[in-house]
Design an enzyme around this catalytic site. Structure first.
Site, short mmCIF file in Angstrom:
data_model
loop_
_atom_site.label_atom_id
_atom_site.label_comp_id
_atom_site.label_asym_id
_atom_site.label_seq_id
_atom_site.Cartn_x
_atom_site.Cartn_y
_atom_site.Cartn_z
N ASP A 229 0.81 -1.22 0.00
CA ASP A 229 0.00 0.00 0.00
C ASP A 229 0.85 1.28 0.00
OD1 ASP A 229 1.08 -0.09 2.51
OD2 ASP A 229 -0.84 -0.08 3.61
N CYS B 193 4.78 -0.07 2.85
CA CYS B 193 5.34 -1.39 3.18
C CYS B 193 6.73 -1.30 3.82
CB CYS B 193 5.35 -2.30 1.95
SG CYS B 193 6.15 -1.58 0.52
N HIS C 296 8.13 -2.84 -3.69
CA HIS C 296 7.57 -3.48 -2.50
C HIS C 296 8.64 -4.11 -1.60
CE1 HIS C 296 4.54 -5.24 0.00
NE2 HIS C 296 5.08 -6.42 -0.13
#
Length: 261
Positions: free
Chosen positions: A73, A76, A254
């Site tokens: 989101d 992370c 991510h």
């Protein structure tokens, strides 16, 4: 004609925003903020038939036994860092006491840097509540680890921890602006970068965020970079030369948590 085009444009924007909200809701409904521990080989399902990544997952599995996913989101890095470091502190009482003391005093330091006290109050209070809930003296290691997992999957607590770490990162960038200015790409001033790329939620993190936060807290982090470059997964320690206490895997856009063998 102009009016129709404008309406069409407006409707299109609304549809895009609605679609974005639906995607975000789907992610939040199906993905916990922080998952249970998973075997490293769980990554294979994402890269079926991809020889480069399959080889890198094998390489990673030689060094790490588990992975813990975080919700993708934009928060992370901060969420993964906070969870992994607090988990480390559960079995390191002296370091826990050092960090708790630093965390207690951090609000006053941010106020000295010009952050408004009334803005910090709630975030700092919640951050300290989370830190105290994972006190190694508060129960068995398993009990405290369960408490950590529970609190990090409660959106209110979890997001407040992320916000406070973002503020600490911003404070370090301000405190050592002359040093960090060299790392900023584009025409951002430190001030603009802090307000646009560091403090807001859902903004992705880069090297500069990691270095600033790790330096502010005195914590070493190792990031394993899994991308298409090189034949092996490349590791970077932040700050350079530090002993890592937190281990993360980075795949484009991510971060997840790693557990060394």
């Amino acid at each position: 004609m102009d009016k129709i085009e404008q309406n069409d444009g407006t409707n299109r924007d609304e549809l895009i925003m609605q679609q974005q909200r639906e995607i975000e809701k789907e992610i939040s409904d199906s993905t916990p903020l922080v998952s249970e521990q998973l075997p490293i080989t769980c990554l294979n399902a994402e890269y079926l038939g991809d020889e480069v990544f399959t080889s890198k997952i094998q390489d990673l599995a030689g060094k790490y036994k588990f992975l813990r996913r975080t919700r993708p989101d934009g928060n992370c890095f901060f969420r993964a860092f906070a969870y992994a470091y607090l988990e480390h502190l559960i079995s390191n009482k002296d370091e826990y006491l050092r960090f708790k003391d630093l965390a207690e005093k951090s609000k006053d330091k941010l106020v000295q840097l010009g952050f408004p006290s009334f803005t910090l109050e709630d975030f700092h209070d919640t951050f300290m509540e989370v830190v105290k809930r994972v006190d190694p003296a508060s129960g068995s290691t398993d009990q405290v680890c369960d408490e950590l997992h529970k609190v990090f999957n409660e959106q209110g607590y979890s997001d407040y921890v992320v916000v406070y770490l973002r503020l600490l990162t911003s404070g370090k960038l301000q405190e050592e602006a002359d040093f960090y200015q060299h790392f900023i790409e584009g025409n951002f001033t430190i001030e603009e970068f802090r307000h646009q790329e560091v403090e807001p939620m859902y903004k992705e993190s880069d090297h500069i965020h990691i270095i600033a936060l790790c330096t502010a807290l005195g914590v070493g982090v190792r990031v394993e970079y899994m991308d298409r470059g090189d034949t092996h997964v490349k590791a970077h320690d932040f700050p350079e030369g530090s002993t890592p206490k937190v281990f993360l895997i980075y795949r484009p856009g991510h971060y997840d948590i790693l557990y060394p063998n």
